[in-house]
Design a protein around this motif. Structure first.
Motif, PDB file in Angstrom:
ATOM      1  N   UNK A  15       0.821  -1.196   0.000  1.00 21.38           N
ATOM      2  CA  UNK A  15       0.000   0.000   0.000  1.00 21.38           C
ATOM      3  C   UNK A  15       0.868   1.265   0.000  1.00 21.38           C
ATOM      4  N   UNK A  16       2.034   1.186   0.639  1.00 22.82           N
ATOM      5  CA  UNK A  16       2.955   2.330   0.631  1.00 22.82           C
ATOM      6  C   UNK A  16       3.512   2.541  -0.778  1.00 22.82           C
ATOM      7  N   UNK A  17       3.828   1.465  -1.462  1.00 22.32           N
ATOM      8  CA  UNK A  17       4.312   1.582  -2.847  1.00 22.32           C
ATOM      9  C   UNK A  17       3.249   2.201  -3.751  1.00 22.32           C
ATOM     10  N   UNK A  18       1.989   1.884  -3.497  1.00 26.87           N
ATOM     11  CA  UNK A  18       0.919   2.475  -4.292  1.00 26.87           C
ATOM     12  C   UNK A  18       0.829   3.983  -4.052  1.00 26.87           C
ATOM     13  N   UNK A  19       0.957   4.409  -2.794  1.00 23.75           N
ATOM     14  CA  UNK A  19       0.958   5.844  -2.495  1.00 23.75           C
ATOM     15  C   UNK A  19       2.118   6.546  -3.192  1.00 23.75           C
ATOM     16  N   UNK A  20       3.288   5.945  -3.123  1.00 24.26           N
ATOM     17  CA  UNK A  20       4.472   6.554  -3.741  1.00 24.26           C
ATOM     18  C   UNK A  20       4.340   6.613  -5.259  1.00 24.26           C
ATOM     19  N   UNK A  21       3.703   5.602  -5.833  1.00 25.46           N
ATOM     20  CA  UNK A  21       3.484   5.598  -7.279  1.00 25.46           C
ATOM     21  C   UNK A  21       2.594   6.767  -7.684  1.00 25.46           C
ATOM     22  N   UNK A  22       1.527   6.992  -6.911  1.00 23.01           N
ATOM     23  CA  UNK A  22       0.661   8.130  -7.212  1.00 23.01           C
ATOM     24  C   UNK A  22       1.426   9.444  -7.066  1.00 23.01           C
ATOM     25  N   UNK A  23       2.186   9.577  -5.980  1.00 24.29           N
ATOM     26  CA  UNK A  23       2.942  10.818  -5.747  1.00 24.29           C
ATOM     27  C   UNK A  23       3.922  11.096  -6.881  1.00 24.29           C
ATOM     28  N   UNK A  24       4.616  10.067  -7.336  1.00 27.52           N
ATOM     29  CA  UNK A  24       5.597  10.241  -8.410  1.00 27.52           C
ATOM     30  C   UNK A  24       4.918  10.752  -9.675  1.00 27.52           C
ATOM     31  N   UNK A  25       3.756  10.193  -9.991  1.00 26.67           N
ATOM     32  CA  UNK A  25       3.038  10.633 -11.187  1.00 26.67           C
ATOM     33  C   UNK A  25       2.488  12.034 -11.009  1.00 26.67           C
TER      34      UNK A  25
END
Length: 216
Positions: free
Chosen positions: A46-56
């Motif tokens: 779930x943390x990786x998903x948050x970071x993926x959104x932030x990066x985009x």
């Protein structure tokens, strides 16, 4: 998709998603940066998903993001951020459901903004971050609606789907196996009742628009 609940990080995920699901106004660049710096180093998909959104999101111009936000959430009933819309629609019983959610907030000493409906998903997520036990129970009551929204965002290929995926991973119990099952669960009726961690920051107020008001 694994949705194993990580109880230690769930409040962080809920608060991060509350911030990132808010309208991208003038303080937007600070929000994904704050989330990224806060969750960096924490474990879990779930943390990786948050970071993926932030990066985009950090690669996009804020005005472009704002226009995309309106197109995603304000111009389609399929992607509504007001959860009782899925369980109650535009019916009389929706008012009772909204009152029940507001009562749950007050029971736990939390007073949300007066200019937003209590079933607005970012509000419910912030409540779950501040009052994890009661807030997670409330989100779980409306899990079918959250899952319907997740499926809709995935079909729309919206990066916001990452946020809903992260939230769903932190909810206890079995997730609906399909969009059809989630839709069926929303039609069984609203819940009869709803049964920490310092927040990153309060999420911003969402600007009003004529079409938003009509939809709500």
């Amino acid at each position: 998709m694994s949705r194993t609940a990580h109880t230690a990080t769930a409040p962080v995920v809920f608060q991060a998603a509350a911030l990132l699901l808010g309208y991208p106004d003038q303080d937007w660049p600070r929000r994904p940066r704050t989330v990224r710096e806060t969750v960096a180093g924490l474990p879990g998909g779930e943390i990786r998903l948050l970071l993926s959104f932030c990066a985009e999101a950090e690669r996009e111009d804020p005005l472009t993001l704002a226009a995309r936000y309106v197109a995603t959430f304000d111009r389609s009933r399929r992607r509504c951020l007001y959860l009782t819309y899925y369980t109650d629609g535009d019916t009389r019983r929706r008012g009772a459901a909204l009152a029940r959610i507001k009562s749950e907030y007050r029971t736990h000493g939390w007073l949300p903004p007066d200019d937003e409906l209590p079933d607005f998903l970012p509000l419910m997520l912030e409540f779950a971050a501040r009052v994890p036990e009661a807030g997670t129970a409330l989100l779980t009551d409306y899990r079918a609606a959250i899952e319907v929204l997740r499926y809709a965002l995935e079909a729309h290929r919206s990066p916001h789907a990452h946020l809903l995926q992260a939230v769903c991973r932190c909810l206890p119990g079995q997730a609906p196996a399909s969009r059809e099952e989630a839709l069926r669960l929303t039609r069984t009726g609203p819940p009869t009742e709803a049964v920490g961690l310092e927040p990153l920051a309060p999420f911003p107020a969402r600007p009003r628009s004529d079409d938003q008001g009509a939809r709500r």
